[in-house]
Design a protein around this motif. Structure first.
Motif, short mmCIF file in Angstrom:
data_model
loop_
_atom_site.label_atom_id
_atom_site.label_comp_id
_atom_site.label_asym_id
_atom_site.label_seq_id
_atom_site.Cartn_x
_atom_site.Cartn_y
_atom_site.Cartn_z
N MET A 136 0.83 -1.21 0.00
CA MET A 136 0.00 0.00 0.00
C MET A 136 0.86 1.26 0.00
SD MET A 136 -1.29 2.49 2.36
CE MET A 136 -1.52 1.75 3.97
N ARG A 137 1.86 1.31 0.84
CA ARG A 137 2.70 2.51 0.92
C ARG A 137 3.61 2.65 -0.30
NH1 ARG A 137 1.98 0.99 6.26
NH2 ARG A 137 1.15 2.67 7.57
N ALA A 138 3.99 1.54 -0.89
CA ALA A 138 4.73 1.62 -2.15
C ALA A 138 3.87 2.29 -3.22
CB ALA A 138 5.16 0.23 -2.60
N GLY A 139 2.58 1.95 -3.26
CA GLY A 139 1.67 2.58 -4.20
C GLY A 139 1.45 4.05 -3.93
N GLU A 140 1.57 4.46 -2.67
CA GLU A 140 1.40 5.87 -2.30
C GLU A 140 2.62 6.72 -2.67
OE1 GLU A 140 -1.35 6.31 1.62
OE2 GLU A 140 0.67 5.54 1.92
N GLY A 141 3.75 6.07 -2.95
CA GLY A 141 4.94 6.83 -3.31
C GLY A 141 6.01 6.85 -2.24
N HIS A 142 5.93 5.97 -1.24
CA HIS A 142 6.96 5.92 -0.19
C HIS A 142 8.15 5.11 -0.70
CE1 HIS A 142 4.71 7.64 3.29
NE2 HIS A 142 3.69 7.28 2.56
N LEU A 143 9.24 5.79 -1.01
CA LEU A 143 10.41 5.11 -1.56
C LEU A 143 11.04 4.15 -0.56
CD1 LEU A 143 12.09 8.02 -3.56
CD2 LEU A 143 10.42 6.33 -4.32
N LEU A 144 10.90 4.44 0.74
CA LEU A 144 11.45 3.55 1.75
C LEU A 144 10.78 2.17 1.69
CD1 LEU A 144 13.43 3.42 4.19
CD2 LEU A 144 11.49 3.99 5.64
N GLN A 145 9.50 2.15 1.36
CA GLN A 145 8.80 0.87 1.28
C GLN A 145 9.21 0.07 0.05
OE1 GLN A 145 7.93 1.82 4.64
NE2 GLN A 145 7.10 -0.15 3.99
N TRP A 146 9.65 0.76 -1.00
CA TRP A 146 10.20 0.03 -2.14
C TRP A 146 11.50 -0.67 -1.75
CZ3 TRP A 146 7.75 -1.27 -6.47
CH2 TRP A 146 6.63 -0.53 -6.84
N LEU A 147 12.30 0.00 -0.91
CA LEU A 147 13.51 -0.65 -0.40
C LEU A 147 13.16 -1.83 0.49
CD1 LEU A 147 15.68 2.49 0.49
CD2 LEU A 147 15.91 0.99 -1.50
N ALA A 148 12.15 -1.63 1.36
CA ALA A 148 11.71 -2.71 2.23
C ALA A 148 11.17 -3.87 1.42
CB ALA A 148 10.66 -2.20 3.21
N LEU A 149 10.48 -3.58 0.31
CA LEU A 149 9.94 -4.62 -0.56
C LEU A 149 11.07 -5.43 -1.19
CD1 LEU A 149 7.60 -6.01 -2.01
CD2 LEU A 149 7.65 -4.16 -3.71
N ALA A 150 12.13 -4.76 -1.63
CA ALA A 150 13.28 -5.48 -2.20
C ALA A 150 13.89 -6.40 -1.15
CB ALA A 150 14.31 -4.47 -2.71
N ALA A 151 14.03 -5.90 0.09
CA ALA A 151 14.57 -6.74 1.15
C ALA A 151 13.61 -7.88 1.50
CB ALA A 151 14.84 -5.88 2.39
N PHE A 152 12.32 -7.60 1.43
CA PHE A 152 11.29 -8.61 1.67
C PHE A 152 11.48 -9.78 0.70
CE2 PHE A 152 6.83 -8.25 3.66
CZ PHE A 152 6.73 -9.62 3.83
#
Length: 394
Positions: A136-152
């Motif tokens: 959800m936060r990746a869709g909102e534009g939170h770049l930190l969550q894109w990093l967390a997604l990669a680590a996920f």
């Protein structure tokens, strides 16, 4: 003109992003028709993903706050909304089975659930988002969550690598504890709803003790308008109920409930294959369902389409409400925390066979005791993650 008068003429209202939302909606419709033409249910998964992402963003339905806030602030509004959603999903899953379906998320209950929940709970607090919250936060534009997604994804790949060991030491020797099979459907439903009611009451008491003098404002008159569905935040309880209904409907339409992190393990395997030239030869990927999924490819795997739709739906919701922003991390310290949290969530979800959605929410809603064990691990991990957050990052 006086300075305060000049300030009065400054337009502080954010520029409307609704035109961009319309463009995104039209693109989503085009993608649906393209997927629907493939004839394997991908269009349905895309629509459900859009709906789930939209509701998550509109209601700010966050499992991290659900488990973290009672320990840190005493606020239990989101926690109680999750309990309400679990009650609705429990009733829905029971109706689904009684109508001729199969129990959707019933797995062995063992210490791997506790260990996975502990890792996942700690990681989601450090990363600032669970599996659904990260999308959800990746869709909102939170770049930190894109990093967390990669680590996920990397954590999911690591967990898939070790899955054979966990299968030997815990999964294979843990019992499948399906409550209706133990006590019957009627007593199982009454028992679970009673437990959820007691938890709800306990959470309400925690909030009353934390905020003894707080009283909600009067309801007053409220004129509902259709545009409020995309321009205003939804109450937590409304988001929880709609998510529960969508979850049951997804299970009814496709035979599989809402799930997120299994697809991450496939993403990791495809990345592994891209760099090494061959897929990982590990026990986890030798299981028939995972072998079939890897053979489909990225844009034909249903869980992947569901996740991409969730990100798209969250972005659509944010644009419709003129809330979309590119958010950069405010402090460098949160970046390693998000990366570590993502790896912990990925690994924990794999060894527990699910995340806050698959193992916790659907496990409990399916009346499987492994969901409760994962939930206990989540609570312990959230407590530990909250302590680490307060000690090192706040």
């Amino acid at each position: 003109m006086a300075p305060d008068t000049q300030l009065a003429h400054i337009n502080l209202k954010p520029k409307s992003q609704e035109p961009y939302a319309l463009i995104l909606a039209l693109a989503a419709a085009a993608i649906f028709w393209r997927l629907q033409g493939q004839g394997i249910g991908l269009g349905t998964m895309w629509l459900f993903g859009l709906a789930l992402g939209y509701v998550l963003q509109r209601s700010r339905f966050c499992f991290v706050a659900c488990f973290r806030d009672p320990f840190i602030t005493g606020n239990t509004s989101l926690s109680r909304a999750v309990v309400l959603a679990l009650a609705v999903a429990t009733a829905g899953m029971a109706l689904l089975v009684l109508a001729g379906g199969s129990p959707v998320e019933v797995y062995p209950a063992g210490w791997h659930n506790l260990a996975g929940g502990l890792l996942f709970g700690t990681g989601m607090v450090l990363a600032g988002g669970c599996a659904s919250g990260t999308l959800m936060r990746a869709g909102e534009g939170h770049l930190l969550q894109w990093l967390a997604l990669a680590a996920f994804i990397m954590g999911s790949l690591w967990g898939a690598h070790d899955f054979g060991w966990w299968q030997q030491v815990s999964l294979s020797c843990s019992p499948v504890l399906f409550l209706p099979r133990l006590v019957g459907w009627g007593p199982a439903l009454v028992l679970q709803l009673l437990i959820l009611g007691l938890i709800y009451h306990g959470l309400w008491r925690i909030e009353k003790q934390a905020f003894p003098d707080f009283s909600p404002p009067g309801k007053g008159r409220y004129a509902f308008k259709l545009r409020h569905l995309w321009s205003r935040p939804w109450p937590y309880w409304a988001g929880g109920v709609v998510l529960a209904v969508l979850d049951v409907a997804l299970a009814w339409c496709t035979g599989r409930p809402w799930g997120i992190t299994t697809a991450f393990s496939y993403w990791g395997a495809w990345l592994w294959q891209a760099f090494t030239g061959h897929p990982p030869g590990w026990y986890y990927y030798s299981l028939p369902e995972h072998t079939r999924a890897l053979g489909l490819g990225f844009l034909a795997e249903p869980g992947t389409i569901l996740n991409l739709g969730t990100i798209w739906g969250a972005g659509l919701s944010a644009l419709a409400a003129s809330e979309f922003r590119l958010h950069l991390p405010r402090r460098w310290q949160v970046v390693p925390a998000a990366l570590a949290g993502g790896i912990m969530m990925g690994y924990g979800a794999r060894i527990a066979m699910g995340c806050n959605i698959g193992a916790f929410f659907n496990g409990i809603a399916s009346l499987s005791l492994h969901g409760w064990l994962f939930g206990l691990g989540l609570a312990g991990g959230a407590y530990l993650g909250g302590k680490l957050l307060l000690r090192f990052l706040v």
